[in-house]
Motif scaffolding. Structure first.
Motif, PDB file in Angstrom:
ATOM      1  N   VAL A 115       0.881  -1.167   0.000  1.00 40.12           N
ATOM      2  CA  VAL A 115       0.000   0.000   0.000  1.00 40.12           C
ATOM      3  C   VAL A 115       0.917   1.215   0.000  1.00 40.12           C
ATOM      4  O   VAL A 115       1.865   1.283   0.781  1.00 40.12           O
ATOM      5  N   ALA A 116       0.658   2.147  -0.927  1.00 37.57           N
ATOM      6  CA  ALA A 116       1.486   3.347  -1.039  1.00 37.57           C
ATOM      7  C   ALA A 116       0.611   4.586  -0.945  1.00 37.57           C
ATOM      8  O   ALA A 116      -0.511   4.601  -1.444  1.00 37.57           O
ATOM      9  N   GLY A 117       1.134   5.596  -0.309  1.00 38.95           N
ATOM     10  CA  GLY A 117       0.440   6.870  -0.214  1.00 38.95           C
ATOM     11  C   GLY A 117       1.418   8.000  -0.416  1.00 38.95           C
ATOM     12  O   GLY A 117       2.545   7.948   0.095  1.00 38.95           O
ATOM     13  N   GLY A 118       1.005   8.997  -1.181  1.00 40.73           N
ATOM     14  CA  GLY A 118       1.899  10.096  -1.517  1.00 40.73           C
ATOM     15  C   GLY A 118       1.404  11.433  -1.009  1.00 40.73           C
ATOM     16  O   GLY A 118       0.338  11.531  -0.393  1.00 40.73           O
ATOM     17  N   PRO A 119       2.146  12.479  -1.296  1.00 42.10           N
ATOM     18  CA  PRO A 119       1.824  13.815  -0.800  1.00 42.10           C
ATOM     19  C   PRO A 119       0.646  14.450  -1.560  1.00 42.10           C
ATOM     20  O   PRO A 119       0.666  14.538  -2.787  1.00 42.10           O
ATOM     21  N   SER A 120      -0.349  14.866  -0.826  1.00 36.18           N
ATOM     22  CA  SER A 120      -1.525  15.461  -1.459  1.00 36.18           C
ATOM     23  C   SER A 120      -1.181  16.764  -2.186  1.00 36.18           C
ATOM     24  O   SER A 120      -1.898  17.167  -3.096  1.00 36.18           O
ATOM     25  N   LYS A 121      -0.074  17.391  -1.829  1.00 37.60           N
ATOM     26  CA  LYS A 121       0.335  18.635  -2.492  1.00 37.60           C
ATOM     27  C   LYS A 121       0.529  18.420  -3.997  1.00 37.60           C
ATOM     28  O   LYS A 121       0.217  19.315  -4.785  1.00 37.60           O
ATOM     29  N   ILE A 122       1.007  17.225  -4.399  1.00 35.83           N
ATOM     30  CA  ILE A 122       1.239  17.010  -5.831  1.00 35.83           C
ATOM     31  C   ILE A 122       0.299  15.981  -6.453  1.00 35.83           C
ATOM     32  O   ILE A 122       0.180  15.930  -7.671  1.00 35.83           O
TER      33      ILE A 122
END
Length: 153
Positions: A115-122
């Protein structure tokens, strides 16, 4: 007879210790290379899906040119095995053809799924507005699942 039993006992103990040591070091099928090779194309495919939801034309997997550079737990931890301490820097070209680099936190399970989660800014917030329906829908790149390819080195 006692000597054979003692030798067998020692061999068995050594085998158990070797298995325990290799398990503690991480499973060999979860490697940095496999994580990087799985994460980037999964992200790219989902980014194309996000663009379609948002009504942005012309976004392709090849145009995104996504890549990942991953590390598990810092310099003192081997980049192998399952864990919640994987960090991947994902680089890609956004819908404006600008290079973006985002830090993704990746949790990898022993069965080689992640499971991967990234920065909502981009990558945007958890929900986005579908251009066609004007309804809020889940953002496919906000948090996503994937699997490592066991056939890759």
């Amino acid at each position: 007879m006692r000597t054979r039993l003692l030798v067998r006992g020692l061999v068995l103990a050594a085998a158990v210790a070797a298995v325990a040591a290799s398990t503690a070091a991480g499973t060999p099928d979860i490697t940095r290379t496999r994580v990087e090779q799985a994460l980037a194309p999964t992200f790219a495919n989902l980014y194309v899906q996000q663009a379609a939801i948002l009504g942005i034309p012309g976004i392709t997997v090849s145009g995104i040119d996504a890549s990942a550079a991953c590390d598990r737990g810092g310099p003192k931890v081997a980049d192998v095995g399952p864990g919640t301490d994987w960090i991947c820097m994902v680089s890609f070209n956004d819908d404006n053809h600008q290079l973006q680099i985002g830090k993704f936190e990746v949790q990898i399970r022993a069965d080689s799924t992640y499971v991967a989660g990234g920065p909502s800014k981009i990558i945007g917030l958890a929900t986005i507005t579908d251009k066609k329906t004007q309804q809020d829908v889940p953002n496919p790149v906000f948090e996503f699942d994937g699997t490592l390819n066991p056939d890759q080195p």
